[in-house]
Motif scaffolding. Structure first.
Motif, short mmCIF file in Angstrom:
data_model
loop_
_atom_site.label_atom_id
_atom_site.label_comp_id
_atom_site.label_asym_id
_atom_site.label_seq_id
_atom_site.Cartn_x
_atom_site.Cartn_y
_atom_site.Cartn_z
N ARG A 274 0.86 -1.19 0.00
CA ARG A 274 0.00 0.00 0.00
C ARG A 274 0.89 1.23 0.00
O ARG A 274 1.67 1.46 0.94
CB ARG A 274 -0.94 0.02 1.20
N ASP A 299 -2.26 -5.51 -4.02
CA ASP A 299 -2.40 -4.07 -3.86
C ASP A 299 -3.55 -3.74 -2.92
O ASP A 299 -4.72 -3.90 -3.26
CB ASP A 299 -2.63 -3.43 -5.23
N SER A 302 -3.67 1.05 -3.07
CA SER A 302 -2.63 2.08 -3.15
C SER A 302 -3.16 3.32 -3.87
O SER A 302 -4.00 3.23 -4.77
CB SER A 302 -1.41 1.55 -3.90
N LEU A 306 1.90 3.13 -8.12
CA LEU A 306 2.27 1.72 -8.14
C LEU A 306 2.21 1.16 -9.56
O LEU A 306 3.13 0.46 -10.01
CB LEU A 306 1.36 0.92 -7.21
N THR A 322 0.12 -7.91 -10.50
CA THR A 322 -0.55 -7.16 -9.45
C THR A 322 -1.96 -7.69 -9.27
O THR A 322 -2.69 -7.89 -10.24
CB THR A 322 -0.60 -5.66 -9.78
#
Length: 554
Positions: A274, A299, A302, A306, A322
């Motif tokens: 994060r 994730d 975030s 990112l 991700t």
């Protein structure tokens, strides 16, 4: 609601507003008539912020003959609302802590959505409205009746809830749920008392069967029966014959027509992140150089760059995936998801954070990094299913801001004794329950765990105050409250003596410094160049996995 709207977790809209508000979501032309800061509201807003009232009685349709009377209440809860006029109730919106609303949708118009909040509480049940019925060229006329729309039941994250799912290659389905077990796994509900319930939105078919494992926030369910197995399904659980939990989870059949041809990676790494974009390149480049072949980033909502950093690292030849995991304080569940989902593609998985670096003082004798370094650590007997690495915690080392040269070269002072540990886990050895404490997993019978002397974890835990104070804002950890809450004050995830005030302690920059340790700094400078951990540093990988040193910072 149609399952296509729930199953795609990649389309997640996040709305943030004031406390105790009702939320509305508009698409397309509504952006021209609704503002978020001093903008105008449509004149028919009173029609939009209305409670739909109780649903009418529902009729069971296409129920399997073997369904018992006890299952009928399950079916009524799971069947879609069959009213011929709107609103239609959709359970795909969640009110998270910090006044944030998540909406799960597969609608491509979500990119043009606006979040609109009413400055007064709605009467329960709160609803979230989404509509794309207006053209993109004009706002709805003020005299027009309220459009046909989907009213999303705004579920509360603090209540019991099935929040995610993951189909497994063998056919089982993992459900991730709040309210079924104690989150630390101290008390788990017996699987015989947990029913996995599948329903088909289009015709109301319902099937249920006992869960096969249950631990922490993870429930393993058998696949749906054959008549339902080729369909997109809504799925939830019920405890001890009670009503089913509200659920965002779905079952989507896996495509098994094409054989798996990808080579299984030897060592992968999984972490939950994060707002760590500025730390990610240094962490990824280093571990890719010593032997990690693929990275999985979960994730946790975030709000930084990112995606940009991941794209840049992928372009440099590093394999990163991700996974959207916006759920608050569900780190163990996320790691369970990672372990189960990637068992076919990875032999070993390193579970660690972005401020943790696998390191060995012996590597200082190595002129260039190579993938053989981590391979030597996992070269163990087949019955070893988990390797523990001790964690050495580094302090601020005199830094008052994020060091320009990066973490490994900027922090050089640590505590003498190790605190806790992290693990390299053989995924074939992980127990079906997937129970873990973040630091290690429960293993299947017959597998052993061991400590290694070949490597350790350099944990850059207590960084410059400007960085450290952000760690306890909505932590991903399931065990520790936000740092300003007077809860779990003795937790190892807290800084000793820090307290709950967001004020830099006196002498913070020199704290947690019992031993000067320059070994990692020197190694990083030799392998990657001075300043290689800075934001502008890059590393290119060729087809053989070799790297070129990053340019030094000025």
């Amino acid at each position: 609601m149609p399952s296509r709207r729930r199953r795609n977790r990649n389309r997640i809209l996040s709305c943030v507003g004031a406390a105790s508000v009702g939320a509305l979501l508009f698409f397309g032309a509504h952006s021209s008539s609704i503002g978020l800061g001093g903008g105008t509201w449509p004149q028919h807003q009173d029609q939009l912020f209305r409670s739909p009232g109780p649903p009418p009685p529902e009729t069971l349709m296409s129920m399997p003959r073997q369904t018992s009377e006890a299952d009928l209440s399950f079916a009524r809860r799971l069947l879609p609302n069959r009213r011929h006029s709107p609103p239609q109730l959709r359970e795909d919106a969640v009110l998270l802590p910090d006044r944030e609303v998540l909406v799960l949708s597969a609608d491509p118009a979500v990119g043009n959505a606006m979040c609109v909040f009413q400055e007064q509480p709605l009467q329960p049940p709160p609803m979230l409205l989404s509509s794309s019925s207006y053209s993109s060229s004009a706002a709805p006329p003020a005299t027009a009746p309220a459009p046909a729309a989907d009213f999303h039941k705004l579920l509360n994250w603090n209540d019991s809830l099935v929040f995610d799912s993951a189909p497994l290659p063998g056919g089982d389905l993992l459900l991730f749920a709040k309210g079924t077990n104690h989150h630390q796994g101290v008390i788990n509900t017996a699987t015989s008392n947990i029913q996995c319930i599948y329903s088909k939105d289009s015709d109301g078919m319902v099937a249920s069967s006992p869960a096969t494992t249950s631990a922490q926030q993870v429930i393993r369910c058998p696949p749906p029966p054959a008549p339902l197995s080729s369909s997109n399904l809504h799925v939830t659980v019920a405890l001890n014959g009670q009503e089913p939990l509200p659920s965002l989870a779905t079952y989507t059949p896996q495509n098994t027509a094409l054989p798996e041809t990808r080579e299984r990676k030897s060592i992968c790494a999984c972490t939950m992140v994060r707002n760590v974009a500025k730390f990610l390149p240094e962490w990824v480049r280093y571990h890719a150089a010593v032997g990690v072949e693929k990275f999985f980033l979960y994730d946790n909502a975030s709000e930084d760059d990112l995606a940009g950093q991941v794209s840049s690292l992928n372009s440099a030849g590093i394999d990163i995936s991700t996974v959207a995991w916006p759920w608050t304080k569900t780190q163990e569940a996320g790691l369970s998801h990672c372990a189960a989902s990637n068992q076919p593609s990875c032999e070993w998985m390193a579970f660690m954070d972005v401020d943790e670096f696998i390191f060995s003082p012996n590597w200082n004798e190595v002129e260039k990094p190579s993938k053989s370094l981590l391979e030597s650590v996992v070269s163990v007997d087949q019955e070893v299913g988990q390797i523990f690495l001790p964690c050495y915690d580094f302090g601020p080392s005199g830094q008052t801001a994020h060091p320009q040269e990066g973490v490994c070269q900027g922090y050089t002072c640590r505590l003498t004794r190790p605190e806790r540990h992290k693990s390299l886990v053989r995924l074939d050895a992980v127990a079906d329950s997937l129970a873990n404490s973040v630091h290690h997993f429960t293993l299947k019978p017959g597998f052993q765990k061991m400590w290694t002397t070949l490597a350790r974890i350099n944990h850059y835990k207590y960084q410059a105050w400007t960085e450290f104070k952000s760690k306890f804002k909505r932590r991903v950890s399931a065990f520790v409250a936000d740092w300003t809450d007077p809860v779990n004050l003795q937790s190892h995830d807290r800084a000793p003596g820090l307290g709950v005030d967001p004020v830099e302690p006196v002498g913070w920059a020199e704290s947690f410094c019992e031993l000067k340790d320059y070994t990692m700094k020197k190694l990083s400078e030799k392998w990657f160049g001075i300043g290689s951990g800075g934001r502008g540093a890059t590393t290119e990988f060729n087809s053989n996995g070799d790297i070129a040193p990053s340019p030094s910072l000025p």
